[in-house]
Design a protein around this motif. Structure first.
Motif, PDB file in Angstrom:
ATOM      1  N   LEU A  10     -10.423   7.188   4.170  1.00  0.00           N
ATOM      2  CA  LEU A  10     -10.952   7.507   2.842  1.00  0.00           C
ATOM      3  C   LEU A  10     -11.348   6.243   2.079  1.00  0.00           C
ATOM      4  CD1 LEU A  10      -8.457  10.341   1.873  1.00  0.00           C
ATOM      5  CD2 LEU A  10     -10.946  10.607   2.085  1.00  0.00           C
ATOM      6  N   TYR A  11     -10.553   5.208   2.240  1.00  0.00           N
ATOM      7  CA  TYR A  11     -10.885   3.926   1.611  1.00  0.00           C
ATOM      8  C   TYR A  11     -12.249   3.427   2.097  1.00  0.00           C
ATOM      9  CZ  TYR A  11      -6.853   2.268  -1.132  1.00  0.00           C
ATOM     10  OH  TYR A  11      -5.924   2.075  -2.113  1.00  0.00           O
ATOM     11  N   GLN A  12     -12.485   3.553   3.399  1.00  0.00           N
ATOM     12  CA  GLN A  12     -13.754   3.093   3.957  1.00  0.00           C
ATOM     13  C   GLN A  12     -14.922   3.885   3.359  1.00  0.00           C
ATOM     14  OE1 GLN A  12     -14.088   0.515   5.791  1.00  0.00           O
ATOM     15  NE2 GLN A  12     -12.267   0.167   7.048  1.00  0.00           N
ATOM     16  N   LYS A  13     -14.717   5.178   3.150  1.00  0.00           N
ATOM     17  CA  LYS A  13     -15.781   6.027   2.601  1.00  0.00           C
ATOM     18  C   LYS A  13     -16.156   5.630   1.178  1.00  0.00           C
ATOM     19  CE  LYS A  13     -14.942  10.211   5.352  1.00  0.00           C
ATOM     20  NZ  LYS A  13     -14.544  11.649   5.293  1.00  0.00           N
ATOM     21  N   ILE A  14     -15.165   5.236   0.375  1.00  0.00           N
ATOM     22  CA  ILE A  14     -15.459   4.906  -1.023  1.00  0.00           C
ATOM     23  C   ILE A  14     -15.764   3.418  -1.221  1.00  0.00           C
ATOM     24  CG2 ILE A  14     -14.007   6.805  -1.824  1.00  0.00           C
ATOM     25  CD1 ILE A  14     -11.921   4.758  -2.696  1.00  0.00           C
ATOM     26  N   GLY A  15     -15.774   2.655  -0.115  1.00  0.00           N
ATOM     27  CA  GLY A  15     -16.172   1.258  -0.198  1.00  0.00           C
ATOM     28  C   GLY A  15     -15.075   0.291  -0.586  1.00  0.00           C
ATOM     29  N   LEU A  16     -13.819   0.700  -0.442  1.00  0.00           N
ATOM     30  CA  LEU A  16     -12.687  -0.204  -0.691  1.00  0.00           C
ATOM     31  C   LEU A  16     -12.147  -0.684   0.655  1.00  0.00           C
ATOM     32  CD1 LEU A  16     -10.355   1.198  -3.511  1.00  0.00           C
ATOM     33  CD2 LEU A  16     -11.659  -0.925  -3.519  1.00  0.00           C
ATOM     34  N   ASP A  17     -11.977  -1.962   0.802  1.00  0.00           N
ATOM     35  CA  ASP A  17     -11.466  -2.508   2.059  1.00  0.00           C
ATOM     36  C   ASP A  17      -9.950  -2.288   2.124  1.00  0.00           C
ATOM     37  OD1 ASP A  17     -10.612  -4.054   4.217  1.00  0.00           O
ATOM     38  OD2 ASP A  17     -12.141  -5.584   3.878  1.00  0.00           O
ATOM     39  N   PRO A  18      -9.475  -1.441   3.046  1.00  0.00           N
ATOM     40  CA  PRO A  18      -8.035  -1.162   3.112  1.00  0.00           C
ATOM     41  C   PRO A  18      -7.199  -2.384   3.484  1.00  0.00           C
ATOM     42  CG  PRO A  18      -9.174  -0.214   5.005  1.00  0.00           C
ATOM     43  CD  PRO A  18     -10.228  -0.688   4.074  1.00  0.00           C
ATOM     44  N   ASP A  19      -7.800  -3.366   4.139  1.00  0.00           N
ATOM     45  CA  ASP A  19      -7.046  -4.564   4.489  1.00  0.00           C
ATOM     46  C   ASP A  19      -6.605  -5.341   3.247  1.00  0.00           C
ATOM     47  OD1 ASP A  19      -7.229  -4.034   7.175  1.00  0.00           O
ATOM     48  OD2 ASP A  19      -9.029  -5.265   7.464  1.00  0.00           O
ATOM     49  N   TYR A  20      -7.330  -5.147   2.145  1.00  0.00           N
ATOM     50  CA  TYR A  20      -7.014  -5.874   0.913  1.00  0.00           C
ATOM     51  C   TYR A  20      -6.469  -4.980  -0.198  1.00  0.00           C
ATOM     52  CZ  TYR A  20      -9.373  -9.819   3.015  1.00  0.00           C
ATOM     53  OH  TYR A  20      -9.715 -10.850   3.868  1.00  0.00           O
ATOM     54  N   TYR A  21      -6.728  -3.676  -0.131  1.00  0.00           N
ATOM     55  CA  TYR A  21      -6.366  -2.799  -1.238  1.00  0.00           C
ATOM     56  C   TYR A  21      -5.413  -1.664  -0.854  1.00  0.00           C
ATOM     57  CZ  TYR A  21      -9.959  -5.165  -3.973  1.00  0.00           C
ATOM     58  OH  TYR A  21     -10.698  -6.108  -4.652  1.00  0.00           O
ATOM     59  N   LEU A  22      -4.869  -1.719   0.352  1.00  0.00           N
ATOM     60  CA  LEU A  22      -3.891  -0.723   0.785  1.00  0.00           C
ATOM     61  C   LEU A  22      -2.858  -1.461   1.635  1.00  0.00           C
ATOM     62  CD1 LEU A  22      -3.402   2.418   0.698  1.00  0.00           C
ATOM     63  CD2 LEU A  22      -4.464   2.479   2.970  1.00  0.00           C
ATOM     64  N   VAL A  23      -1.752  -1.811   1.018  1.00  0.00           N
ATOM     65  CA  VAL A  23      -0.831  -2.757   1.644  1.00  0.00           C
ATOM     66  C   VAL A  23       0.595  -2.227   1.651  1.00  0.00           C
ATOM     67  CG1 VAL A  23       0.031  -5.129   1.642  1.00  0.00           C
ATOM     68  CG2 VAL A  23      -2.275  -4.636   0.768  1.00  0.00           C
ATOM     69  N   ILE A  24       1.222  -2.200   2.822  1.00  0.00           N
ATOM     70  CA  ILE A  24       2.647  -1.883   2.918  1.00  0.00           C
ATOM     71  C   ILE A  24       3.433  -3.184   2.912  1.00  0.00           C
ATOM     72  CG2 ILE A  24       4.472  -0.952   4.383  1.00  0.00           C
ATOM     73  CD1 ILE A  24       2.511   1.130   5.391  1.00  0.00           C
ATOM     74  N   ASP A  25       4.397  -3.261   2.027  1.00  0.00           N
ATOM     75  CA  ASP A  25       5.263  -4.437   1.932  1.00  0.00           C
ATOM     76  C   ASP A  25       6.709  -3.997   2.121  1.00  0.00           C
ATOM     77  OD1 ASP A  25       5.596  -7.389   1.062  1.00  0.00           O
ATOM     78  OD2 ASP A  25       6.988  -6.317  -0.245  1.00  0.00           O
ATOM     79  N   SER A  26       7.428  -4.717   2.962  1.00  0.00           N
ATOM     80  CA  SER A  26       8.819  -4.368   3.269  1.00  0.00           C
ATOM     81  C   SER A  26       9.749  -5.521   2.910  1.00  0.00           C
ATOM     82  CB  SER A  26       8.974  -4.041   4.754  1.00  0.00           C
ATOM     83  OG  SER A  26       8.123  -2.972   5.119  1.00  0.00           O
ATOM     84  N   SER A  27      10.907  -5.180   2.368  1.00  0.00           N
ATOM     85  CA  SER A  27      11.935  -6.171   2.050  1.00  0.00           C
ATOM     86  C   SER A  27      13.260  -5.693   2.622  1.00  0.00           C
ATOM     87  CB  SER A  27      12.078  -6.345   0.531  1.00  0.00           C
ATOM     88  OG  SER A  27      10.891  -6.858  -0.026  1.00  0.00           O
ATOM     89  N   SER A  28      14.072  -6.638   3.101  1.00  0.00           N
ATOM     90  CA  SER A  28      15.384  -6.264   3.630  1.00  0.00           C
ATOM     91  C   SER A  28      16.380  -7.383   3.391  1.00  0.00           C
ATOM     92  CB  SER A  28      15.306  -5.935   5.126  1.00  0.00           C
ATOM     93  OG  SER A  28      14.887  -7.076   5.856  1.00  0.00           O
ATOM     94  N   ASP A  29      17.644  -7.016   3.301  1.00  0.00           N
ATOM     95  CA  ASP A  29      18.700  -7.996   3.072  1.00  0.00           C
ATOM     96  C   ASP A  29      19.977  -7.523   3.748  1.00  0.00           C
ATOM     97  OD1 ASP A  29      19.982 -10.292   1.899  1.00  0.00           O
ATOM     98  OD2 ASP A  29      20.950  -8.911   0.500  1.00  0.00           O
TER      99      ASP A  29
END
Length: 434
Positions: free
Chosen positions: A337-356
């Motif tokens: 869907l990001y590709q269809k609306i012209g948003l680059d998912p590599d820069y605007y759809l990001v999973i970030d994980s933290s652990s301790d």
């Protein structure tokens, strides 16, 4: 004036909001503080992007390094009084404490992850390389820089000394918990350091703690646990880190494409091509990074321009909880869907994980193995902390991990183009947690 014994004629004192005073009476320490490599730490924040969440978190690696030195000075003084310290090791210990973070780059751990660097490696490079710090250390003797570098690398023969700087309860952690709590304005990081120092004793390979001081050690462990989840892993801070990372990835990608920058990233060139010299590294601080980000707000590339503007003006990504291992189908639909609306998912759809892992037993051969904290029992025997403390036992060996999905809500709420696709994206994002 300086005396022949290596001590200053008059003790120097720094006012400090955490320890009240930091005392310097050794010529070596005073001269190390004055080197340009150590002064560079004034331009590197202790907590990276945390200042966007907690506005008081503007303190620096310089503040923290002085604090670690002061705690170490007090530890050594206490152990000397108890006759459990080799006086010849004193300056090795104090210099190592002072210099332990001198290799940090701008935005600290975020910078390390982006460029795949290790600040401890750079710390050793600075100590052993052609630097003012190396010149000051060599005044002691030619082998002195190597001794300090070995402490940083945890390969020094005196394991007790190493444990005072790097272990599950050390001068470094004690200072950053107290200092970070003070500057962020939270109460989580508070613990009774005075009590811990009083009950500290020297064993052959590590510092141990009298059983009567167990509750102070428990408090320290729980303070660290709370600080990680309430401050260090705060989702807003992580949003800023995500954008910071994506800016530098975008700049690297554009450089590889021979994009004509209005302002060429000269300071980054060696880092992007993996050929960083010590001279290049020492030129990098947060003022340099922020200068480029401000200038790149005027670039033609829409992604770089937008990301820099977001970082500089705190227009951050929003987030939802997610579990990447269970939602791969949704993840792929979002990218499509990001590709269809012209948003680059590599820069605007990001999973970030933290652990301790707040506290662990020694697990021989495992990655990041930890030497446990030991209590000195009334009968003179040592006993591992979690075997005496129900509180510590309840969190021992339990790694907590948190995943967040970051996205630009403002761009998705704009319904002027692709309204159906954007509505579908928002529906998927809202349902991520479930």
């Amino acid at each position: 004036m300086r005396r022949p014994d290596g001590e200053l004629e008059e003790e120097k004192v720094f006012k400090d909001p955490v320890h009240r005073y930091i005392h310097v009476r050794d010529e070596l320490i005073w001269d190390l503080i004055g080197t340009k490599e150590f002064q560079r730490l004034r331009r590197i924040r202790q907590l990276g992007t945390t200042y966007v969440t907690f506005h008081g978190a503007e303190h620096t690696r310089f503040n923290h390094s002085l604090g670690v030195y002061e705690i170490m000075r007090r530890m050594v003084e206490n152990l000397e009084k108890k006759g459990k310290w080799d006086a010849d090791e004193r300056l090795v210990c104090l210099a190592s404490a002072l210099l332990h973070d001198v290799g940090h780059g701008p935005f600290s751990h975020s910078f390390e992850k982006i460029f795949h660097m290790d600040h401890e490696k750079w710390t050793r490079e600075i100590i052993l390389g052609d630097t003012e710090i190396n010149s000051v250390l060599r005044r002691m003797d030619d082998d002195f820089p190597l001794k300090v570098a070995d402490v940083i690398a945890k390969t020094y023969d005196n394991k007790l000394l190493v444990s005072l700087i790097s272990s599950q309860i050390d001068a470094d952690r004690m200072d950053y918990l107290l200092r970070d709590a003070f500057y962020t304005g939270v109460s989580y990081g508070q613990f009774d350091m005075e009590r811990i120092l009083r009950v500290m004793r020297a064993d052959e390979d590590q510092a141990v703690f009298k059983h009567s001081g167990m509750h102070a050690v428990e408090d320290y462990i729980m303070s660290r646990y709370q600080m990680y989840w309430q401050v260090y892993f705060h989702p807003v801070t992580r949003s800023a880190e995500v954008i910071l990372s994506k800016i530098l990835h975008r700049a690297k990608e554009l450089l590889a494409q021979d994009y004509a920058f209005k302002l060429t990233p000269h300071h980054f060139l060696s880092m992007f091509n993996g050929k960083v010299t010590l001279r290049d590294y020492l030129k990098m601080d947060e003022s340099v990074i922020l200068f480029y980000f401000q200038e790149w707000e005027e670039e033609e590339d829409s992604i770089l321009k937008d990301l820099c503007s977001r970082f500089m003006h705190r227009h951050l990504f929003k987030y939802v909880e997610c579990d990447p291992s269970k939602q791969m189908v949704i993840w792929q639909e979002l990218r499509d869907l990001y590709q269809k609306i012209g948003l680059d998912p590599d820069y605007y759809l990001v999973i970030d994980s933290s652990s301790d892992l707040p506290y662990d037993f020694y697990r021989a051969g495992e990655k990041d193995e930890r030497v446990p904290i030991h209590l000195l029992m009334p009968d003179g025997k040592l006993r591992e902390l979690s075997r005496e403390s129900d509180l510590v036992e309840s969190i021992s060996g339990k790694k907590r991990t948190d995943h967040k999905l970051y996205y630009p809500k403002d761009l998705l709420m704009d319904q002027t183009e692709f309204p159906e696709e954007k509505q579908r994206i928002m529906a998927l994002l809202v349902n991520q947690e479930g």
